[in-house]
Motif scaffolding. Structure first.
Motif: not given
Length: 206
Positions: A180-206
């Motif tokens: 919820a915290l990440i979803a409420a912050d566009d900058c953080l959400q963008e970073k998480v989404d970008r990290l999750k495109t890397v193989k082996g990185i899921g939501s928790i690691v991101a």
């Protein structure tokens, strides 16, 4: 992180209950490691804009003071204790007291000019606290699962299973808060989404 040269460095030896503070070669003060002590310390900083406060990473005991000083406009560096110990050895300073440690930290800062911590947003501080708490709970759950493998009496088995269930629920709740915290912050959400495109990185690691 940024680096610059400061006219004054202050070394702080942090423990659970107190702060030993080296203002300069002649001035050593002591205060409690609590908000009242922080305020007393702040009053002793004569030139805030020219001063950096340096302390060792002490398993989290340094975090409240660091956050307090940053909100008051004081630059803070948190350094690796091993680097300070190595510096002390290089000086031939083998004795170890709280006062000596505070002095060594200040001298270390004068010599090494450590990087200043960036001030974290309220959201980032909350994220840090929640991810740290989640890690603690995951470790507890792992321990309980190990206990379950060796438990023989049904009463003990039932108790362990109840604890694991509670931990599962609390971990799930924390993960919901994190999302919820990440979803409420566009900058953080963008970073998480970008990290999750890397193989082996899921939501928790991101």
């Amino acid at each position: 992180m940024m680096t610059k040269t400061y006219e004054y460095n202050i070394g702080v030896d942090v423990s659970k209950q107190k702060l030993d503070i080296s203002l300069n070669d002649q001035r050593i003060i002591n205060t409690d490691n609590d908000p009242k002590g922080f305020e007393q310390f702040l009053k002793r900083i004569d030139k805030p804009l020219l001063t950096r406060v340096v302390m060792e990473a002490t398993g989290g005991y340094e975090k409240p003071l660091a956050a307090f000083l940053q909100t008051r406009g004081i630059d803070v560096s948190v350094v690796n204790p091993k680097r300070v110990r190595d510096y002390a050895k290089a000086l031939g300073q083998l004795a170890k007291t709280d006062t000596i440690d505070a002095n060594i930290i200040r001298l270390f800062a004068d010599t090494v000019n450590p990087l200043v911590m960036p001030q974290k947003s309220e959201t980032q501080q909350t994220l840090d606290a929640l991810t740290s708490r989640r890690s603690q709970l995951v470790k507890q759950r792992s321990m309980e699962k190990q206990h379950l493998e060796t438990a023989t009496h049904q009463e003990a088995v039932d108790s362990i299973k109840r604890i694991i269930k509670l931990l599962d629920e609390e971990i799930e709740q924390i993960e919901k808060q994190l999302n919820a915290l990440i979803a409420a912050d566009d900058c953080l959400q963008e970073k998480v989404d970008r990290l999750k495109t890397v193989k082996g990185i899921g939501s928790i690691v991101a």
